[in-house]
Write an enzyme that holds these catalytic residues in place. Structure first.
Site, mmCIF file in Angstrom:
data_model
loop_
_atom_site.group_PDB
_atom_site.id
_atom_site.type_symbol
_atom_site.label_atom_id
_atom_site.label_comp_id
_atom_site.label_asym_id
_atom_site.label_seq_id
_atom_site.Cartn_x
_atom_site.Cartn_y
_atom_site.Cartn_z
ATOM 1 C CG ASP A 46 -1.860 1.160 1.254
ATOM 2 O OD1 ASP A 46 -2.977 1.007 0.727
ATOM 3 O OD2 ASP A 46 -1.491 2.239 1.778
ATOM 4 C CE1 TYR A 51 0.504 7.848 2.686
ATOM 5 C CE2 TYR A 51 0.953 5.607 2.027
ATOM 6 C CZ TYR A 51 0.130 6.530 2.610
ATOM 7 O OH TYR A 51 -1.074 6.134 3.130
ATOM 8 C CE LYS A 76 -3.738 4.648 0.454
ATOM 9 N NZ LYS A 76 -2.349 4.567 0.888
ATOM 10 C CG HIS A 109 -4.658 9.713 0.306
ATOM 11 N ND1 HIS A 109 -3.315 9.615 0.077
ATOM 12 C CD2 HIS A 109 -4.826 9.266 1.568
ATOM 13 C CE1 HIS A 109 -2.696 9.130 1.135
ATOM 14 N NE2 HIS A 109 -3.609 8.913 2.061
HETATM 15 P P1 NDP Z 1 0.683 1.233 11.876
HETATM 16 O O1 NDP Z 1 -0.497 1.116 12.797
HETATM 17 O O2 NDP Z 1 0.917 0.199 10.855
HETATM 18 O O3 NDP Z 1 1.960 1.373 12.813
HETATM 19 C C1 NDP Z 1 3.250 1.642 12.334
HETATM 20 C C2 NDP Z 1 4.160 1.972 13.533
HETATM 21 O O4 NDP Z 1 4.167 0.883 14.456
HETATM 22 C C3 NDP Z 1 5.590 2.226 13.148
HETATM 23 O O5 NDP Z 1 6.074 3.229 14.031
HETATM 24 C C4 NDP Z 1 6.296 0.889 13.422
HETATM 25 O O6 NDP Z 1 7.641 1.115 13.811
HETATM 26 C C5 NDP Z 1 5.482 0.358 14.599
HETATM 27 N N1 NDP Z 1 5.349 -1.110 14.563
HETATM 28 C C6 NDP Z 1 4.999 -1.867 13.496
HETATM 29 N N2 NDP Z 1 4.944 -3.178 13.830
HETATM 30 C C7 NDP Z 1 5.259 -3.250 15.148
HETATM 31 C C8 NDP Z 1 5.387 -4.335 16.053
HETATM 32 N N3 NDP Z 1 5.175 -5.582 15.679
HETATM 33 N N4 NDP Z 1 5.732 -4.051 17.348
HETATM 34 C C9 NDP Z 1 5.926 -2.769 17.730
HETATM 35 N N5 NDP Z 1 5.832 -1.704 16.912
HETATM 36 C C10 NDP Z 1 5.510 -1.942 15.623
HETATM 37 O O7 NDP Z 1 0.587 2.700 11.245
HETATM 38 P P2 NDP Z 1 0.516 3.345 9.815
HETATM 39 O O8 NDP Z 1 -0.008 4.708 10.044
HETATM 40 O O9 NDP Z 1 1.776 3.203 9.089
HETATM 41 O O10 NDP Z 1 -0.650 2.513 9.056
HETATM 42 C C11 NDP Z 1 -0.415 1.415 8.209
HETATM 43 C C12 NDP Z 1 -0.579 1.790 6.754
HETATM 44 O O11 NDP Z 1 -1.884 2.298 6.501
HETATM 45 C C13 NDP Z 1 0.324 2.952 6.298
HETATM 46 O O12 NDP Z 1 1.687 2.583 6.189
HETATM 47 C C14 NDP Z 1 -0.352 3.339 5.014
HETATM 48 O O13 NDP Z 1 -0.029 2.419 3.997
HETATM 49 C C15 NDP Z 1 -1.830 3.252 5.438
HETATM 50 N N6 NDP Z 1 -2.364 4.551 5.929
HETATM 51 C C16 NDP Z 1 -3.339 5.142 5.165
HETATM 52 C C17 NDP Z 1 -3.893 6.343 5.553
HETATM 53 C C18 NDP Z 1 -4.948 6.962 4.715
HETATM 54 O O14 NDP Z 1 -5.317 8.121 4.951
HETATM 55 N N7 NDP Z 1 -5.464 6.267 3.727
HETATM 56 C C19 NDP Z 1 -3.458 7.046 6.774
HETATM 57 C C20 NDP Z 1 -2.448 6.324 7.519
HETATM 58 C C21 NDP Z 1 -1.962 5.112 7.099
HETATM 59 P P3 NDP Z 1 8.928 0.759 12.899
HETATM 60 O O15 NDP Z 1 8.590 1.078 11.479
HETATM 61 O O16 NDP Z 1 9.991 1.664 13.461
HETATM 62 O O17 NDP Z 1 9.224 -0.689 13.122
#
Ligand code: NDP
Length: 282
Positions: A46, A51, A76, A109
């Site tokens: 995704d 981004y 998006k 988006h």
């Molecule tokens: P997430 O809920 O996926 O969380 C990501 C964060 O959690 C990062 O800081 C990562 O750290 C940490 N993390 C991931 N896995 C673990 C784990 N197993 N244990 C502990 N910490 C963990 O957040 P996102 O906001 O990134 O959401 C996921 C996806 O959704 C986005 O990447 C994007 O593709 C989409 N999205 C879409 C939006 C929209 O408006 N359409 C808005 C926001 C997100 P680290 O990377 O340092 O490991």
């Protein structure tokens, strides 16, 4: 071997229920992160023009050695490009930056109801063009509220295949999910672990100890059992592996109910409200 199940969309296409998110992965780290994800077994990526990492996502896909048809790619339309000609140019650029001939799924988006004279319907009609010409196998929306979806239903002939919205245990967003269920729109849950914000929760910690999994795995499993599509983001290889390892345990109905009961309603939202969000990048 991947045991990720597919969800059938309302246009007949299938999407892997578990994928990999790329929000807030810096462009210089993106190709490596996506390559690692593909190596672990993720087959659904995704991304978004917003981004700033579509080129690097494309690079990882090309270098993976996998057939294009084996990877489900979502991008998006950014907020700057809602007018029809802008949307057409932006979609051309998305495909060219990704270096692929089609995306599996293309989304508006944000609805931006306070911008463009409140008109996202003409934007959706251009999305229909991308679907008709085969360059977007499926089309959908993101951050649409029920009244926005009602407007699309009243004025156009295509029901979005998905609505990508904020969902996690502190913000279960059930009214929008239920609208999707009633109208054949699959829910994609963004920020599925609230960017880490739900991982220290006592209830989730207790369930994780009971089932012998991490709190992140428990929350991601909760989403899967609710039927939503998820794509957790991580640049940490161990976490990427953990987040993909969700298929050898199950939460019972009591666990599921306890997690769902953590909902804080609007207070639990981490992102902006879609009715108010009006950011347009310059
Ligand atoms: P997430 O809920 O996926 O969380 C990501 C964060 O959690 C990062 O800081 C990562 O750290 C940490 N993390 C991931 N896995 C673990 C784990 N197993 N244990 C502990 N910490 C963990 O957040 P996102 O906001 O990134 O959401 C996921 C996806 O959704 C986005 O990447 C994007 O593709 C989409 N999205 C879409 C939006 C929209 O408006 N359409 C808005 C926001 C997100 P680290 O990377 O340092 O490991």
């Amino acid at each position: 071997m991947s045991e990720v199940s597919n969800i059938k969309l309302n246009d007949g296409n299938e999407i892997p229920q578990l994928g990999f998110g790329t929000f807030q992965i810096e462009p210089e780290n993106t190709a490596e992160a996506v390559s690692q994800a593909l190596e672990i077994g993720y087959r659904h990526i995704d991304t978004a023009e917003m981004y700033g990492n579509e080129k690097e996502v494309g690079e990882a896909i090309r270098n993976s050695g996998l057939d294009r048809g084996d990877i489900f790619v979502t991008s998006k339309l950014n907020n700057s490009f809602h007018d029809p000609d802008g949307a057409r140019e932006a979609f051309d650029k998305t495909l060219s930056d990704l270096g692929i001939e089609y995306v599996d799924l293309f989304l508006i988006h944000w609805p931006l109801p306070t911008r463009y004279d409140g008109d996202f319907v003409s934007t959706w009609q251009v999305m229909e063009e991308f679907h008709d010409d085969g360059r977007a196998r499926s089309i959908g929306v993101s951050n649409f509220q029920p009244d926005h979806l009602d407007q699309l239903a009243a004025k156009t002939g295509t029901v979005p295949a998905v609505n990508q919205i904020e969902v996690h245990p502190y913000f279960t967003n059930d009214a929008v999910r239920e609208y999707g269920q009633e109208h054949g729109i699959a829910t994609e849950a963004w920020s599925p672990i609230a960017q880490g914000g739900v991982l220290d929760d006592d209830t989730i910690t207790q369930i994780a100890e009971k089932v012998g999994k991490s709190t992140a795995q428990v929350v991601l499993r909760w989403h899967l059992q609710r039927g939503d599509i998820i794509f957790p983001k991580s640049v940490t290889p161990e976490r990427m592996k953990d987040n993909f390892d969700l298929f050898d345990f199950e939460l019972d109905s009591d666990d599921m109910e306890q997690i769902t009961a953590l909902d804080q309603g609007e207070d639990g939202r981490t992102g902006p409200h879609p009715d108010k969000f009006d950011f347009i990048p310059s």
